[in-house]
Motif scaffolding. Structure first.
Motif, PDB file in Angstrom:
ATOM      1  N   ASN A  32      69.588 -76.122 -10.777  1.00 40.33           N
ATOM      2  CA  ASN A  32      68.197 -76.439 -11.078  1.00 40.33           C
ATOM      3  C   ASN A  32      68.208 -77.421 -12.239  1.00 40.33           C
ATOM      4  OD1 ASN A  32      68.818 -74.762 -13.230  1.00 40.33           O
ATOM      5  ND2 ASN A  32      66.954 -73.565 -13.101  1.00 40.33           N
ATOM      6  N   GLU A  33      67.110 -78.145 -12.399  1.00 41.36           N
ATOM      7  CA  GLU A  33      67.066 -79.172 -13.438  1.00 41.36           C
ATOM      8  C   GLU A  33      67.320 -78.573 -14.813  1.00 41.36           C
ATOM      9  OE1 GLU A  33      64.558 -83.154 -13.962  1.00 41.36           O
ATOM     10  OE2 GLU A  33      63.337 -81.327 -13.988  1.00 41.36           O
ATOM     11  N   THR A  44      72.147 -82.252  -1.104  1.00 42.13           N
ATOM     12  CA  THR A  44      70.776 -82.713  -0.932  1.00 42.13           C
ATOM     13  C   THR A  44      70.344 -83.573  -2.114  1.00 42.13           C
ATOM     14  OG1 THR A  44      69.734 -80.866  -2.095  1.00 42.13           O
ATOM     15  CG2 THR A  44      70.181 -80.573   0.282  1.00 42.13           C
ATOM     16  N   ARG A  45      69.206 -84.197  -1.958  1.00 43.61           N
ATOM     17  CA  ARG A  45      68.532 -84.849  -3.077  1.00 43.61           C
ATOM     18  C   ARG A  45      67.894 -83.763  -3.929  1.00 43.61           C
ATOM     19  NH1 ARG A  45      66.944 -90.500  -1.447  1.00 43.61           N
ATOM     20  NH2 ARG A  45      65.468 -90.436  -3.165  1.00 43.61           N
ATOM     21  N   TRP A  46      67.460 -84.111  -5.123  1.00 46.53           N
ATOM     22  CA  TRP A  46      66.608 -83.213  -5.883  1.00 46.53           C
ATOM     23  C   TRP A  46      65.376 -82.944  -5.023  1.00 46.53           C
ATOM     24  CZ3 TRP A  46      68.135 -80.864 -10.196  1.00 46.53           C
ATOM     25  CH2 TRP A  46      69.121 -81.446 -10.984  1.00 46.53           C
ATOM     26  N   HIS A  47      64.876 -81.740  -5.046  1.00 47.84           N
ATOM     27  CA  HIS A  47      63.679 -81.419  -4.290  1.00 47.84           C
ATOM     28  C   HIS A  47      63.011 -80.173  -4.855  1.00 47.84           C
ATOM     29  CE1 HIS A  47      66.930 -79.196  -2.226  1.00 47.84           C
ATOM     30  NE2 HIS A  47      66.008 -78.341  -1.787  1.00 47.84           N
ATOM     31  N   THR A  48      61.797 -79.913  -4.406  1.00 51.43           N
ATOM     32  CA  THR A  48      61.043 -78.725  -4.794  1.00 51.43           C
ATOM     33  C   THR A  48      60.438 -78.106  -3.547  1.00 51.43           C
ATOM     34  OG1 THR A  48      58.975 -79.939  -5.139  1.00 51.43           O
ATOM     35  CG2 THR A  48      60.437 -79.699  -7.065  1.00 51.43           C
ATOM     36  N   ALA A 100      72.808 -64.913  -2.550  1.00 51.07           N
ATOM     37  CA  ALA A 100      71.395 -65.228  -2.312  1.00 51.07           C
ATOM     38  C   ALA A 100      70.890 -65.942  -3.560  1.00 51.07           C
ATOM     39  CB  ALA A 100      70.597 -63.963  -2.047  1.00 51.07           C
ATOM     40  N   VAL A 101      70.192 -67.042  -3.362  1.00 50.24           N
ATOM     41  CA  VAL A 101      69.671 -67.845  -4.465  1.00 50.24           C
ATOM     42  C   VAL A 101      68.174 -68.005  -4.285  1.00 50.24           C
ATOM     43  CG1 VAL A 101      69.831 -70.052  -5.692  1.00 50.24           C
ATOM     44  CG2 VAL A 101      71.830 -69.166  -4.468  1.00 50.24           C
ATOM     45  N   TRP A 102      67.416 -67.754  -5.348  1.00 51.23           N
ATOM     46  CA  TRP A 102      65.965 -67.953  -5.329  1.00 51.23           C
ATOM     47  C   TRP A 102      65.627 -69.145  -6.206  1.00 51.23           C
ATOM     48  CZ3 TRP A 102      61.638 -67.489  -2.967  1.00 51.23           C
ATOM     49  CH2 TRP A 102      60.434 -67.684  -3.631  1.00 51.23           C
ATOM     50  N   PHE A 103      64.864 -70.073  -5.668  1.00 51.51           N
ATOM     51  CA  PHE A 103      64.303 -71.189  -6.423  1.00 51.51           C
ATOM     52  C   PHE A 103      62.799 -70.955  -6.502  1.00 51.51           C
ATOM     53  CE2 PHE A 103      68.033 -72.981  -4.209  1.00 51.51           C
ATOM     54  CZ  PHE A 103      68.774 -73.401  -5.303  1.00 51.51           C
ATOM     55  N   ALA A 104      62.261 -70.938  -7.708  1.00 51.59           N
ATOM     56  CA  ALA A 104      60.840 -70.654  -7.922  1.00 51.59           C
ATOM     57  C   ALA A 104      59.969 -71.798  -7.396  1.00 51.59           C
ATOM     58  CB  ALA A 104      60.579 -70.440  -9.414  1.00 51.59           C
ATOM     59  N   PRO A 105      58.691 -71.517  -7.122  1.00 48.23           N
ATOM     60  CA  PRO A 105      57.784 -72.582  -6.690  1.00 48.23           C
ATOM     61  C   PRO A 105      57.813 -73.761  -7.668  1.00 48.23           C
ATOM     62  CG  PRO A 105      56.724 -70.459  -6.432  1.00 48.23           C
ATOM     63  CD  PRO A 105      58.022 -70.212  -7.176  1.00 48.23           C
ATOM     64  N   GLY A 106      57.992 -74.955  -7.118  1.00 43.72           N
ATOM     65  CA  GLY A 106      57.996 -76.165  -7.921  1.00 43.72           C
ATOM     66  C   GLY A 106      59.262 -76.417  -8.724  1.00 43.72           C
ATOM     67  N   GLU A 107      60.258 -75.524  -8.632  1.00 41.13           N
ATOM     68  CA  GLU A 107      61.490 -75.691  -9.404  1.00 41.13           C
ATOM     69  C   GLU A 107      62.339 -76.819  -8.802  1.00 41.13           C
ATOM     70  OE1 GLU A 107      64.887 -72.877 -11.396  1.00 41.13           O
ATOM     71  OE2 GLU A 107      64.060 -72.231  -9.475  1.00 41.13           O
ATOM     72  N   ARG A 108      62.605 -77.826  -9.586  1.00 37.61           N
ATOM     73  CA  ARG A 108      63.390 -78.985  -9.161  1.00 37.61           C
ATOM     74  C   ARG A 108      64.860 -78.560  -9.078  1.00 37.61           C
ATOM     75  NH1 ARG A 108      63.052 -84.969  -9.849  1.00 37.61           N
ATOM     76  NH2 ARG A 108      65.077 -85.604 -10.678  1.00 37.61           N
ATOM     77  N   HIS A 109      65.478 -78.781  -7.907  1.00 28.90           N
ATOM     78  CA  HIS A 109      66.847 -78.337  -7.685  1.00 28.90           C
ATOM     79  C   HIS A 109      67.511 -79.136  -6.568  1.00 28.90           C
ATOM     80  CE1 HIS A 109      64.661 -76.192  -4.525  1.00 28.90           C
ATOM     81  NE2 HIS A 109      65.825 -76.095  -3.896  1.00 28.90           N
ATOM     82  N   TRP A 110      68.816 -78.919  -6.423  1.00 24.74           N
ATOM     83  CA  TRP A 110      69.577 -79.442  -5.288  1.00 24.74           C
ATOM     84  C   TRP A 110      70.614 -78.390  -4.906  1.00 24.74           C
ATOM     85  CZ3 TRP A 110      74.843 -79.832  -5.752  1.00 24.74           C
ATOM     86  CH2 TRP A 110      75.371 -79.954  -7.039  1.00 24.74           C
ATOM     87  N   HIS A 111      71.159 -78.525  -3.708  1.00 24.82           N
ATOM     88  CA  HIS A 111      72.246 -77.661  -3.263  1.00 24.82           C
ATOM     89  C   HIS A 111      73.048 -78.404  -2.217  1.00 24.82           C
ATOM     90  CE1 HIS A 111      69.302 -76.665  -0.082  1.00 24.82           C
ATOM     91  NE2 HIS A 111      68.479 -76.375  -1.063  1.00 24.82           N
ATOM     92  N   GLY A 112      74.298 -77.960  -2.017  1.00 25.85           N
ATOM     93  CA  GLY A 112      75.123 -78.622  -1.031  1.00 25.85           C
ATOM     94  C   GLY A 112      76.511 -78.026  -0.963  1.00 25.85           C
TER      95      GLY A 112
END
Length: 133
Positions: free
Chosen positions: A77-78, A55-59, A90-102
């Motif tokens: 994450n950034e 993916t692209r970076w996203h939040t 299982a992966v948790w990304f916090a609100p507003g955390e800039r990240h990508w996955h693929g």
């Protein structure tokens, strides 16, 4: 989103599987919406990516839970290290955390993601990932 989560037990059979929108990843991937929620409610989907697709970076305004179903994946994450993912992680990304996955270069990657909607949105797509290992 205008849909609301069901108010009682609901069974959904395999449904409409579509390609992701153009430009959200290095290549389109398969998406099946499992649950579409209104503001404050959860949205859930199953995604399947071909090898090497990221993916692209996203939040996500209210965070995101990723549960890996199959294959090998990557997430970052950034400012953090690239993490290898496999079935059962299982992966948790916090609100507003800039990240990508693929998907890893040599494996397809399938996961379920759950994220609450906020003001009609559950994701903000940002810039492409410049480089990754």
């Amino acid at each position: 989103m205008s849909a609301s989560n069901p108010k009682t037990m609901t069974v959904s059979r395999p449904g409409k599987v579509v390609r992701s929108p153009e430009g959200v990843a290095t290549a389109p991937f398969w998406v099946e919406m499992l649950l579409e929620g209104a503001d404050g409610e959860n949205t859930a989907m199953r995604a399947t990516l071909d090898p090497g697709t990221i993916t692209r970076w996203h939040t996500h305004p209210r965070g995101q839970l990723l549960y890996v179903l199959s294959g090998q994946g990557l997430a970052q994450n950034e400012g953090g290290p690239v993490e290898e993912l496999r079935a059962g992680d299982a992966v948790w990304f916090a609100p507003g955390e800039r990240h990508w996955h693929g998907a890893a270069d040599d494996s397809p990657f399938s996961y379920i993601s759950i994220q609450p909607a906020d003001n009609g949105s559950f994701v903000e797509w940002l810039d492409p990932v410049d480089a990754r290992p």
